[in-house]
Design an enzyme around this catalytic site. Structure first.
Site, short mmCIF file in Angstrom:
data_model
loop_
_atom_site.label_atom_id
_atom_site.label_comp_id
_atom_site.label_asym_id
_atom_site.label_seq_id
_atom_site.Cartn_x
_atom_site.Cartn_y
_atom_site.Cartn_z
N LYS A 1 -14.26 -8.41 -7.86
CA LYS A 1 -13.63 -9.23 -8.91
C LYS A 1 -13.11 -10.37 -8.04
CE LYS A 1 -10.64 -8.98 -12.79
NZ LYS A 1 -9.79 -8.25 -14.00
N ASP A 2 -12.28 -10.03 -6.79
CA ASP A 2 -11.76 -10.74 -5.97
C ASP A 2 -12.53 -11.74 -5.55
OD1 ASP A 2 -9.23 -9.86 -6.51
OD2 ASP A 2 -9.13 -8.86 -4.52
N GLU B 1 5.47 -34.23 0.49
CA GLU B 1 4.22 -33.46 -0.11
C GLU B 1 4.31 -32.82 -1.36
OE1 GLU B 1 1.56 -34.71 1.62
OE2 GLU B 1 0.55 -32.65 2.47
N SER C 1 -0.06 -1.24 -6.47
CA SER C 1 0.07 -2.70 -7.06
C SER C 1 0.76 -2.32 -8.26
CB SER C 1 -1.55 -3.26 -7.29
OG SER C 1 -1.73 -3.70 -6.17
N HIS D 1 0.89 -1.08 0.01
CA HIS D 1 0.14 -0.13 0.07
C HIS D 1 0.84 1.28 0.00
CE1 HIS D 1 -4.28 -1.37 0.57
NE2 HIS D 1 -3.63 -2.52 0.33
#
Lengths: 252, 430
Positions: free
Chosen positions: B244-245, B288, B220, B216
């Site tokens: 959208k997220d 894994e 971005s 922030h």
């Protein structure tokens, strides 16, 4: 371009998480089980027959520590039947007021009694090979149901070049082919009451059904819950897609 | 924080609180009106998805911990008890164990997005480094979590991984003793792994906070890799990206639920349904799936490195493997200084894009190599050779190809602004 590469990445990464080694292995033949697939459920009649096979044959050597008699209601027995089944067994309880251990008939809340006092005793009585606990045997093997069915029906005469010691048997599907368990099941060994064929193949299929339930008793609930969750998410995602389109419509 | 302008709210209670502790102003500034580049694609969903998965892991983990017993004699049975007797325990456990896999999927996509669009470049170097730290913490947490059910793979995976530290010269053995809490993997090991497994997610949460804070500050990155130049290039975070997220997250969760409810054990190993036994080694110890590429790099070094024509070994094969494994993640840490090319996004760097996509394939290939036994063959090639070739490319990509491209790749012409890039893309579509 990126999308197809990602797809390849997923396709490469996902299937490689299995496949253990350990001697020559023959892949077990694939069966379609009553519990296979998205809507697959347990066949209660098969579960009860499988339990009978387990009780009369498997349980003489194999423990099943994770299960209790109360779990048998899943097989379609009612409470009084479960109580009656449990009552056929006796378990050690105590200490009582005099500080002594004592035997009493098993109750539904008791765990399945083990055939041997401990693992050492079990191994000693079985030529040094410990019969594995069966609670999770299906989950603990690759392609568990097919594999266990294949092992139970896979006993063959040993080829001439095989070296078997005393107490060893030749099994087509055992990794390395040498197994310490004598062929446990044969035609006509367990008397079914519901008219199902008294054959090795039927016994093996039924006991696999039972063992799959034993390892995964919540499978039916899981699949039903999953269906609800996925339908909810799909509808919600559809709504959100509409919302997103609407909100973004003034941007483009 | 707190020093900026406060926003006035109509609700009196909200306003009263905000005057004393400007939480609402903070949320409004950072998640409401926060200017966000308008041209994000769906790759930008995976940060929010990873955040959701972290929270889901913490919530399910806390409830699992209420029913789990960290003792070598009881751990395995207590996990079975969760599956069988705890109300909805099977679902908690299926979400938690598949959640780890899907957290890693989200984070791997998130990292790849960063590499593809050059999100690690100035001024976002620290943001990127914090991300790599989160990735490292996740690996440690996931490893210790996998030990807790005390199955065969738990025990033997722990044996292999903790033994790695014994390769460190001089202090290695002491470190291993410290990790084990004794001279073998036993109850003290399980206890400390449980304590740390409970602690680490909160450390991750703290670093995520720093990661988001750093984000922030500089804002971005975006698919064009050019900074927003004004209002026409950005949108307020809410409602554009919150919606959208959410949509992207829901699609991700559908796939997640398919695994949780229909194939809960698909990503695990059957051997972990056998209780740990120090006397029986599994035929094939594998970690894994999300560790497999690094496991392959670890096993790729099968030779001692020493002074030629003498018997003197400087770096044993084991130490070499450990160094290359940790080094492979270390390279990510210094990536912002390895790649000094002025263009960020792959869109305008066709050569870097080509080598990066090859890198992606090689990384997946490493995952495949890691899943196979050392004596396996791959189309007639020994698996060890494939492993060393892929490892060479992994290192070569960072240490040779990227520096070489810094000087040689001219790149395409950049659009003047994000706005122009969007318009250009729309023209091409039409």
């Amino acid at each position: 371009m990126i999308r197809s590469l990602l797809l390849i990445a997923v396709l490469v990464l996902v299937p490689v998480t299995g496949f253990a080694g350990g001697g020559e292995t023959v892949p077990p033949p694939h069966h379609h089980w009553h519990f296979s697939g998205v809507n697959g459920t347990y066949d209660k009649a098969a579960l009860q027959r499988g339990y009978k096979v387990y009780r009369e044959v498997c349980a003489s050597c194999h423990s099943m520590k994770q299960l209790s008699f109360r779990n048998l209601t899943d097989l379609g027995y009612d409470d009084s039947q479960v109580k009656a089944i449990a009552g056929e067994y006796s378990v050690v309880d105590g200490p009582n007021e005099e500080g002594k251990m004592f035997e009493r008939p098993a109750r539904p809340s008791d765990a399945f009694p083990s055939p041997f006092e401990n693992d050492k005793a079990a191994a000693y009585a079985n030529g040094g090979a410990l019969p594995p606990d069966l609670s999770l045997i299906i989950k603990a093997r690759h392609h568990g149901p097919d594999y266990i069915h294949a092992i139970l029906t896979g006993y063959k005469d040993a080829p001439h070049d095989a070296h078997l010691l005393e107490g060893q048997y030749w099994n087509k599907y055992m990794p390395g082919h040498v197994i310490a368990m004598a062929p446990p099941l044969s035609d006509g060994q367990v008397a079914y009451e519901d008219g199902s064929p008294d054959t090795l193949d039927q016994y093996a299929s039924d006991v696999v059904e039972f063992l799959t339930w034993a390892g995964d008793p919540y499978m039916e609930t899981r699949k039903r819950t999953g269906m609800k969750a996925i339908i909810f998410l799909l509808v919600f995602a559809g709504v959100m897609y509409g919302v997103k389109r609407k909100i973004w419509s003034d941007v483009h | 924080m707190g020093s900026g302008e406060r926003i006035e709210f109509d609700n009196k209670v909200v306003n009263w609180i905000d005057e004393r502790l400007p939480l609402f102003t903070l949320m409004q500034k950072e998640y409401g009106v926060f200017p966000t580049p308008r041209n994000f694609n769906y790759f930008w969903n995976f940060g929010a998805i990873a955040m959701f998965m972290l929270i889901a892991m913490i919530v399910t983990g806390i409830f699992l911990a209420m029913n789990y017993t960290p003792h070598v004699d009881m751990a395995f049975d207590s996990v079975e008890r969760i599956d069988r007797d705890v109300n909805w325990g099977w679902m908690l456990r299926d979400i938690h164990m598949n959640g780890a896999s899907f957290f890693f999927i989200a984070v791997y996509v998130h990292i790849f997005r960063g590499m593809y669009y050059g999100s690690y470049k100035k001024p976002r170097e620290l943001l990127w480094i914090l991300g790599v730290v989160i990735f490292l913490l996740m690996m440690a947490t996931a490893f210790m979590g996998y030990v807790l059910p005390w199955g065969q793979m738990s025990y033997w995976g722990a044996t292999v991984i903790t033994n790695l530290f014994s390769a460190i010269p001089f202090v290695g053995d002491s470190i291993v003793t410290l990790l084990w809490g004794g001279f073998a993997i036993d109850n003290p090991t399980l206890n400390r792994f449980f304590a740390l497994h409970y602690l680490m997610p909160f450390v991750i949460l703290a670093v995520v906070f720093l990661h988001v804070w750093a984000l922030h500050i500089c804002g971005s990155n975006n698919p064009s890799g050019i900074e927003p130049k004004g209002k026409q290039d950005t949108l307020p975070f809410h409602p554009y990206y919150t919606m959208k997220d959410t949509f992207g997250l829901l699609v991700f969760l559908v796939v997640f639920c398919v695994f949780v409810f229909y194939a809960p054990d698909y990503l695990g190993h059957p051997d972990n349904y056998k209780e740990a036994n120090s006397l029986v080694t599994p035929a094939h110890i594998v970690p894994e799936w999300y560790f497999l590429p690094f496991y392959a790099i670890l096993r790729a070094i099968t030779f001692d490195i020493g002074i030629p024509f003498t018997d003197i070994t400087i770096i044993s094969a084991k130490l070499g493997g450990v160094i290359s494994m940790f080094g492979s993640i270390g390279l990510l840490l210094i990536l912002p200084w390895l790649d000094t090319h002025p263009i960020r996004s792959c869109r305008y760097r066709p050569k870097y894009k080509f080598f990066l996509l090859v890198f992606l394939v090689v990384f997946c290939m490493l995952g495949y190599v890691g899943s196979q036994s050392a004596d396996a063959m791959f189309f007639g090639l020994p698996m060890t050779l494939v492993g060393i070739l892929c490892t060479t490319y992994y290192y070569g990509f960072f240490l040779v190809i990227i520096p070489w491209l810094n000087n040689t790749e001219k790149g395409r012409d950049l659009p003047k602004s994000i706005h122009d890039a969007v318009l250009q893309a729309e023209r091409e579509k039409a």
